[in-house]
Design an enzyme around this catalytic site. Structure first.
Site, PDB file in Angstrom:
ATOM      1  N   GLU A 187       8.483  13.344  17.950  1.00  0.00           N
ATOM      2  CA  GLU A 187       8.968  13.412  16.571  1.00  0.00           C
ATOM      3  C   GLU A 187       8.132  14.472  15.843  1.00  0.00           C
ATOM      4  OE1 GLU A 187       8.118  10.090  13.804  1.00  0.00           O
ATOM      5  OE2 GLU A 187      10.214  10.264  13.208  1.00  0.00           O
ATOM      6  N   GLY A 242       2.474   1.856  13.851  1.00  0.00           N
ATOM      7  CA  GLY A 242       3.242   0.609  13.993  1.00  0.00           C
ATOM      8  C   GLY A 242       2.667  -0.260  15.106  1.00  0.00           C
ATOM      9  N   CYS A 272      12.967   9.818   9.043  1.00  0.00           N
ATOM     10  CA  CYS A 272      12.738   9.159  10.339  1.00  0.00           C
ATOM     11  C   CYS A 272      13.975   9.218  11.225  1.00  0.00           C
ATOM     12  CB  CYS A 272      12.273   7.739  10.121  1.00  0.00           C
ATOM     13  SG  CYS A 272      13.270   6.856   8.940  1.00  0.00           S
ATOM     14  N   LYS A 316       0.840  -1.193   0.000  1.00  0.00           N
ATOM     15  CA  LYS A 316       0.000   0.000   0.000  1.00  0.00           C
ATOM     16  C   LYS A 316       0.872   1.239   0.000  1.00  0.00           C
ATOM     17  CE  LYS A 316      -2.098   2.451   3.165  1.00  0.00           C
ATOM     18  NZ  LYS A 316      -1.929   3.780   2.537  1.00  0.00           N
TER      19      LYS A 316
HETATM   20  P1  NAD Z   1       1.250   7.048   9.365  1.00  0.00           P
HETATM   21  O1  NAD Z   1       2.033   6.100  10.196  1.00  0.00           O
HETATM   22  O2  NAD Z   1      -0.170   7.279   9.760  1.00  0.00           O
HETATM   23  O3  NAD Z   1       1.223   6.557   7.833  1.00  0.00           O
HETATM   24  C1  NAD Z   1       2.208   5.743   7.240  1.00  0.00           C
HETATM   25  C2  NAD Z   1       1.515   4.686   6.377  1.00  0.00           C
HETATM   26  O4  NAD Z   1       0.676   3.884   7.193  1.00  0.00           O
HETATM   27  C3  NAD Z   1       0.612   5.267   5.293  1.00  0.00           C
HETATM   28  O5  NAD Z   1       0.678   4.445   4.142  1.00  0.00           O
HETATM   29  C4  NAD Z   1      -0.764   5.178   5.910  1.00  0.00           C
HETATM   30  O6  NAD Z   1      -1.800   5.127   4.972  1.00  0.00           O
HETATM   31  C5  NAD Z   1      -0.662   3.881   6.688  1.00  0.00           C
HETATM   32  N1  NAD Z   1      -1.589   3.757   7.802  1.00  0.00           N
HETATM   33  C6  NAD Z   1      -2.078   4.750   8.598  1.00  0.00           C
HETATM   34  N2  NAD Z   1      -2.918   4.247   9.515  1.00  0.00           N
HETATM   35  C7  NAD Z   1      -2.971   2.906   9.322  1.00  0.00           C
HETATM   36  C8  NAD Z   1      -3.644   1.835   9.962  1.00  0.00           C
HETATM   37  N3  NAD Z   1      -4.446   2.029  10.998  1.00  0.00           N
HETATM   38  N4  NAD Z   1      -3.449   0.588   9.508  1.00  0.00           N
HETATM   39  C9  NAD Z   1      -2.615   0.347   8.476  1.00  0.00           C
HETATM   40  N5  NAD Z   1      -1.966   1.320   7.813  1.00  0.00           N
HETATM   41  C10 NAD Z   1      -2.116   2.594   8.234  1.00  0.00           C
HETATM   42  O7  NAD Z   1       2.005   8.407   9.286  1.00  0.00           O
HETATM   43  P2  NAD Z   1       1.467   9.818   8.701  1.00  0.00           P
HETATM   44  O8  NAD Z   1       0.082  10.093   9.193  1.00  0.00           O
HETATM   45  O9  NAD Z   1       1.716   9.849   7.255  1.00  0.00           O
HETATM   46  O10 NAD Z   1       2.477  10.812   9.409  1.00  0.00           O
HETATM   47  C11 NAD Z   1       2.316  11.110  10.781  1.00  0.00           C
HETATM   48  C12 NAD Z   1       3.649  11.089  11.474  1.00  0.00           C
HETATM   49  O11 NAD Z   1       4.253   9.798  11.345  1.00  0.00           O
HETATM   50  C13 NAD Z   1       4.684  12.022  10.919  1.00  0.00           C
HETATM   51  O12 NAD Z   1       4.562  13.315  11.359  1.00  0.00           O
HETATM   52  C14 NAD Z   1       5.950  11.380  11.399  1.00  0.00           C
HETATM   53  O13 NAD Z   1       6.191  11.729  12.738  1.00  0.00           O
HETATM   54  C15 NAD Z   1       5.659   9.916  11.310  1.00  0.00           C
HETATM   55  N6  NAD Z   1       6.186   9.324  10.035  1.00  0.00           N
HETATM   56  C16 NAD Z   1       7.310   8.597  10.132  1.00  0.00           C
HETATM   57  C17 NAD Z   1       7.852   8.053   8.975  1.00  0.00           C
HETATM   58  C18 NAD Z   1       9.095   7.245   9.017  1.00  0.00           C
HETATM   59  O14 NAD Z   1       9.742   7.079   8.006  1.00  0.00           O
HETATM   60  N7  NAD Z   1       9.433   6.673  10.162  1.00  0.00           N
HETATM   61  C19 NAD Z   1       7.239   8.261   7.748  1.00  0.00           C
HETATM   62  C20 NAD Z   1       6.056   8.989   7.696  1.00  0.00           C
HETATM   63  C21 NAD Z   1       5.547   9.508   8.864  1.00  0.00           C
END
Ligand code: NAD
Length: 501
Positions: free
Chosen positions: A401, A249, A300, A191
């Protein structure tokens, strides 16, 4: 069918056909509800394209396609060498379209075109090629247990891997996930992040062109709470791999728990960077700037907490401010002079500004930036590169973060203080240490609780080197040989050559 492709010209002049469907069984298809997600240029806030959004039933279709492909002889009977060749071929196809991919990621994400060319593209190309090379070097062991008995181990694929990626390095994140999973013979449903779906859909076209059989790679666009959740809860998915926030996560781990599914998680960070008084100051300033401000601070492993030994603190701060003033040029993705583009979305822009305001109200001192970066037409999600001092460890800007160009600089007295401060976080993804004292460098590297430590640099990443987090920064490792091991499970086969019980 034709409405699932749009003709596009990127702002830097590349004409191409952008697929907008879900990629299932090597075909672009509509989502069952025909809903779409709009992808915006974060610099202009103008829509680039709208892509199909998957619902749970579409995810189910993709998982079933992956399941069938896993059992199909076109994949199962393909030799490991042939699998590797497909990955190498894919890396070559990306390389032939390097400028186009860099343009799409710059446009969709807001990163500079130059950064995409220098960083994201070599990363994606190198990762596919690297794991293509590993595909037929994935060996088990033979273990003798008695004169008449021995056992051997097979490293076998799990089956269907459900993968979820973020928006900060769209194509490169896809490569980190797909490369090792496919090298080991798994099939995949991946995804894309809803904010940046475009480059991975073009990648889908090349996956077919490279010769991957139908159903081996399925690509879903969709929101996390809908498509992401459906993927993590699907009973026919054998393992989950995710990069994103720690909160998500943890939710994924919960979804995986009832069936005891394995998870590979790469989550958040609040990484420290320590500058000792014996450091090469010019180098330390240069890397600390890149460590927090590159890619709009959306990394990250961004080294967002900078600790400087008291005796050089004032000098470092003055040089750091000067570096931000001269090097952190904010502008659109296409100008060669731009260092910092817009944040990826309005949500991230609001979040970063919220933290900047929080820092002010918590009593920290603004040394650079501290507000939105104004534009002529008022459009775009631009933030000024922001540096705080007088930061207390209890402040949220120190603990959370932020995922934006917002760093804090704090003084420390002794080596043990620096280590204590560095480790005073829930996270443990990266850490940087600047010193010219070899013994100190290695000593501190050993003490820091992080999956990656940089001695005299920050943010180096390489597909040959394992990557992942300590503590709440993740579970398991990606890249390198460790990344390959994450996508196979070990089977032990006991052999009895004798007649006695
Ligand atoms: P997120 O963790 O919500 O999204 C990352 C991915 O997970 C996306 O593809 C999203 O659609 C998916 N996702 C979201 N909720 C889910 C669920 N319940 N079940 C399965 N998949 C799901 O992150 P975000 O909302 O894009 O960003 C928010 C914060 O997360 C950022 O401000 C940052 O702190 C952090 N972030 C970290 C990284 C990294 O590389 N570690 C990357 C993006 C965001």
């Amino acid at each position: 069918m034709s409405d699932l492709f749009v003709d596009i010209v990127t702002p830097n002049g590349h004409s191409y056909e952008q697929p907008t469907g879900l990629f299932i069984n090597n075909e672009f298809v509509k989502g069952s509800k025909g809903e779409t997600i709009s992808s915006l240029d974060p610099a202009t806030e103008i829509e680039i394209a709208a892509v199909q959004a998957a619902r749970a039933e579409d995810v189910d279709r993709a998982v079933r396609a992956a399941r069938t492909a896993f059992k199909a002889s076109s994949w199962k009977k393909l030799s490991a060498t042939e699998r590797g060749r497909l990955l190498v071929r894919l890396s070559e196809l990306i390389e032939q379209n390097k400028e186009l991919f860099a343009s799409i990621d710059a446009w969709d994400n807001g990163k500079t075109y130059d950064l995409a060319m220098e960083d994201d593209l070599p990363d994606a190309i190198g990762t596919f090629r690297y794991f293509g090379g590993w595909a037929d070097k994935n060996f088990g062991q033979t273990i003798e247990t008695s004169p008449e008995k021995f056992a051997y181990t097979l490293r076998q694929p799990y089956g269907v891997i459900g993968q979820i990626i973020p928006w900060n390095f769209p194509l490169a994140m896809a490569a980190w996930k797909l490369g090792p999973a496919l090298a080991c013979g798994n099939t995949v449903v991946i995804k894309a992040a809803e904010q940046t779906p475009l480059s991975i859909l073009l990648l889908a076209k090349l996956i077919k062109e490279a010769g991957f059989p139908p159903g081996v790679v399925n690509i879903i666009n969709g929101y996390g709470r809908e498509a992401g959740a459906a993927l993590t809860q699907h009973p026919l998915v054998d393992k989950l791999a995710f990069t994103g926030s720690t909160v998500t996560g943890a939710q994924i781990m919960k979804s995986a728990a009832p069936a005891l599914k394995e998870v590979l998680l790469e989550t958040g960070g609040k990484s420290p960077l320590i500058v000792f008084s014996d450091a090469d100051l010019e180098q330390a300033v240069k890397w600390s700037h890149v460590g927090i401000m590159a890619n709009q601070g959306q990394i990250c492993t961004a080294t967002s907490r900078i600790f400087v030994q008291r005796s050089i603190y004032d000098k470092f701060l003055a040089l750091f401010k000067e570096r931000v003033r001269t090097a952190s040029i904010v502008g659109n993705q296409w100008e060669p002079t731009t260092f910092q583009g817009p944040q990826v979305t309005r949500a991230q822009y609001d979040r970063v500004l919220h933290y900047i305001n929080l820092g002010k109200s918590e009593g920290a001192t603004i040394e650079t930036g501290g507000q939105a970066h104004p534009t002529a037409d008022g459009k775009g999600f631009f933030v000024e590169p922001t540096t705080f001092t007088n930061v207390k460890p209890t402040m949220q800007i120190y603990r959370d973060e932020i995922f934006g160009p917002v760093g804090c600089i704090l003084p420390f007295e002794e080596e043990e203080d620096a280590i204590e401060y560095a480790n005073d976080t829930l996270y443990g993804l990266g850490a940087a240490v600047f010193t010219t004292n070899l013994r100190r460098g290695h000593r501190v590297a050993a003490e820091i609780e992080a999956g990656t430590v940089w001695l005299n640099s920050s943010q180096d990443s390489d597909h040959r080197i394992p990557f992942g987090g300590f503590k709440s920064s993740g579970v398991g490792r990606e890249l390198g040989h460790a990344g390959l091991e994450a996508y196979t499970q070990i089977k032990a086969v006991h052999v009895n050559m004798g007649n006695d019980l």
